[in-house]
Design a protein around this motif. Structure first.
Motif, PDB file in Angstrom:
ATOM      1  N   VAL A  52       0.554  -1.486   0.336  1.00 15.64           N
ATOM      2  CA  VAL A  52      -0.119   0.390   0.047  1.00 15.64           C
ATOM      3  C   VAL A  52       1.306   1.167   0.524  1.00 15.64           C
ATOM      4  O   VAL A  52       0.712   2.663  -1.156  1.00 15.64           O
ATOM      5  N   LEU A  53       1.656   1.351   0.870  1.00 14.16           N
ATOM      6  CA  LEU A  53       2.874   2.651   0.899  1.00 14.16           C
ATOM      7  C   LEU A  53       3.102   2.703  -0.577  1.00 14.16           C
ATOM      8  O   LEU A  53       3.285   4.291  -1.164  1.00 14.16           O
ATOM      9  N   TRP A  54       4.293   1.680  -1.028  1.00 18.07           N
ATOM     10  CA  TRP A  54       4.565   1.768  -2.575  1.00 18.07           C
ATOM     11  C   TRP A  54       3.492   2.725  -3.750  1.00 18.07           C
ATOM     12  O   TRP A  54       4.370   3.643  -4.430  1.00 18.07           O
ATOM     13  N   ILE A  55       2.826   1.963  -3.758  1.00 19.85           N
ATOM     14  CA  ILE A  55       1.343   3.240  -4.178  1.00 19.85           C
ATOM     15  C   ILE A  55       1.116   4.106  -3.927  1.00 19.85           C
ATOM     16  O   ILE A  55       0.909   4.888  -4.509  1.00 19.85           O
ATOM     17  N   LEU A  56       1.137   4.204  -2.644  1.00 15.57           N
ATOM     18  CA  LEU A  56       0.625   5.607  -2.039  1.00 15.57           C
ATOM     19  C   LEU A  56       1.862   6.801  -2.325  1.00 15.57           C
ATOM     20  O   LEU A  56       1.682   7.821  -2.819  1.00 15.57           O
ATOM     21  N   TYR A  57       2.713   6.271  -2.227  1.00 14.63           N
ATOM     22  CA  TYR A  57       4.210   7.820  -2.218  1.00 14.63           C
ATOM     23  C   TYR A  57       5.666   6.945  -2.068  1.00 14.63           C
ATOM     24  O   TYR A  57       6.619   7.494  -2.726  1.00 14.63           O
ATOM     25  N   SER A  60       7.431   7.413  -5.947  1.00 14.93           N
ATOM     26  CA  SER A  60       7.515   8.511  -5.915  1.00 14.93           C
ATOM     27  C   SER A  60       9.157   8.488  -5.624  1.00 14.93           C
ATOM     28  O   SER A  60       9.593   9.575  -6.388  1.00 14.93           O
ATOM     29  N   ASP A  77       2.928  12.023  -7.050  1.00 12.64           N
ATOM     30  CA  ASP A  77       1.772  11.492  -7.259  1.00 12.64           C
ATOM     31  C   ASP A  77       1.377  10.375  -6.558  1.00 12.64           C
ATOM     32  O   ASP A  77       1.238   9.204  -6.299  1.00 12.64           O
ATOM     33  N   ILE A  78       0.621  10.922  -5.553  1.00 13.76           N
ATOM     34  CA  ILE A  78       0.653  10.287  -4.456  1.00 13.76           C
ATOM     35  C   ILE A  78      -1.125   9.348  -5.116  1.00 13.76           C
ATOM     36  O   ILE A  78      -2.492   9.388  -5.490  1.00 13.76           O
ATOM     37  N   GLY A  79      -0.573   7.929  -5.022  1.00 16.26           N
ATOM     38  CA  GLY A  79      -1.408   6.828  -5.269  1.00 16.26           C
ATOM     39  C   GLY A  79      -1.907   6.854  -6.888  1.00 16.26           C
ATOM     40  O   GLY A  79      -2.293   5.569  -7.367  1.00 16.26           O
ATOM     41  N   THR A 129       9.553   3.610   5.018  1.00 19.64           N
ATOM     42  CA  THR A 129       9.020   4.997   4.591  1.00 19.64           C
ATOM     43  C   THR A 129      11.145   5.105   4.200  1.00 19.64           C
ATOM     44  O   THR A 129      11.716   6.351   3.925  1.00 19.64           O
TER      45      THR A 129
END
Length: 405
Positions: A52-57, A60, A77-79, A129
């Motif tokens: 989930v965190l990889w896709i969210l931020y 980027s 590019d969040i999400g 992170t």
């Protein structure tokens, strides 16, 4: 990408994703029966949160515009909202996610039998992170390690599939957490035996299977397809040779070659060839495998001599074999190694990159682990550790033993 490249990219992504359940099986078989659910859940927790965190931020953060930049902008590019129509880009992002997931999952083996799941999940989010996402940018996304050779007028750093970004990174963090959580109540050689050897072998087999996507998958993302043959033969050869190296040492040292030793030797070989798979002649890859297996077989004993409880030998396998594979390139990398047409330049940049990531990962993981331990608590109670933590933390056990009269 053309249709063939796209098909291989999706396949490689699936192969690498399967490696994290492989880690769960490998680690799960090594612990006692009443801790196997907890152990496997730590890998699946990494699958959930890091994905989930990889896709969210995270994606980027994993690329930078300058080698002097710490990480990419997490808010860029969040999400992944701007990539809806970028088919190739989304496949590449997903492939990158699988590397992030398994790197964090690997760390869990160092704290088996004694860690709280909630505290582990806090660590997973913070470590991904603050450590993995930036390190991915350093090594593969245009950061200081990626640009080190150019900055110093030397050959570029070689880390084709993650010796530094994945294995040295995870191994250093594992050492840090082992020190923070301390030893298990019983900590002596022979006190903790694998509860399910077939599970260990299954995990090692899944890892080896998935590793062909791990090492050769990048060829679909801007690589040169002519390297695929070299990569897969080295992934086979180094791993096979490492099994032999480990078993010979085990036979000489302990009198018997074991199934767990064979599985561990395979993992050591896979780790060592990861950074070097596209840059070694097959013969040198075989030698690397033998060295990695033999040295790692000795290295796992260091925890008893030095007094740190790395439960499932993450340091002895991933940190040690990762360092061997990364530094070995300084001597035998095609055209640039000291003994293969180059000079000391390759060894210099390999050493700087490896130790730079090692030190950063260790320090940050230690601070994070200590902070969690001092606030919400990272380690379970002693009585829970003795009893086995599956039912206490997860409300169930792996095996339902039925008593018969």
């Amino acid at each position: 990408m053309d249709t063939g490249e796209l098909a291989w990219a999706v396949t490689a992504t699936a192969l690498v994703l399967l490696m994290t359940p492989g880690v769960a099986f490998f680690y799960g078989g090594l612990v006692k029966a009443k801790s196997v659910v907890s152990m496997m859940m730590m890998s699946f927790g990494s699958l959930g949160l890091v994905g989930v965190l990889w896709i969210l931020y995270g994606a980027s953060m994993s690329a930078v515009d300058s080698p002097f930049q710490f990480a990419g902008n997490p808010f860029a590019d969040i999400g992944l909202m701007s990539m809806v129509n970028d088919n190739d880009g989304l496949v590449s992002v997903t492939y990158g996610a699988t590397f992030a997931i398994i790197t964090v999952a690997l760390v869990s083996g160092a704290i088996a039998d004694r860690a709280k799941f909630g505290a582990w999940m806090v660590f997973v989010g913070l470590f991904a992170t603050l450590v993995y996402f930036p390190v991915a940018a350093w090594v593969w996304g245009g950061g200081w390690a990626y640009s080190l050779g150019e900055l110093m007028g030397l050959p570029e750093v070689i880390d084709y599939a993650g010796g530094t970004a994945v294995h040295i990174n995870a191994g250093a963090a594992a050492l840090a957490l082992a020190l923070v959580l301390g030893r298990r109540i019983v900590f002596e050689k022979g006190a903790h035996k694998p509860h399910n050897v077939p599970l260990v072998l299954l995990g090692a087999a899944l890892l080896w299977f998935g590793w062909f996507g791990f090492n050769a998958g990048a060829e679909a993302f801007g690589g040169q397809n002519g390297l695929v043959g070299l990569i897969i033969v080295n992934t086979l050869g180094a791993t096979a040779a490492s099994i032999l190296g480990w078993l010979v040492v085990e036979k000489v040292k302990d009198g018997k070659p074991t199934a767990v030793g064979a599985a561990s030797g395979a993992v050591a070989g896979l780790v060592a060839i990861t950074p070097a798979c596209a840059n070694l002649a097959p013969g040198w890859a075989l030698l690397l495998g033998v060295i990695a297996g033999a040295v790692s077989a000795f290295a796992i004993e260091l925890k008893f001599k030095l007094g740190f409880d790395d439960s499932l030998d993450v340091v002895g396998l991933h940190l040690v074999a990762g360092m061997i594979g990364t530094l070995y390139l300084g001597f035998f990398a095609i055209d640039t190694g000291l003994f293969t047409g180059g000079d000391l330049g390759q060894l210099i940049v390999q050493t700087i990159a490896a130790f730079g990531v090692l030190i950063y990962s260790f320090v940050v993981a230690f601070v994070l682990g200590l902070g969690i331990e001092k606030t919400i608590g990272f380690r379970v109670k002693n009585e829970d550790e003795v009893a086995g933590i599956d039912s206490i933390i997860h409300g169930g056990e792996a095996y339902d033993f039925v008593e018969t009269k």
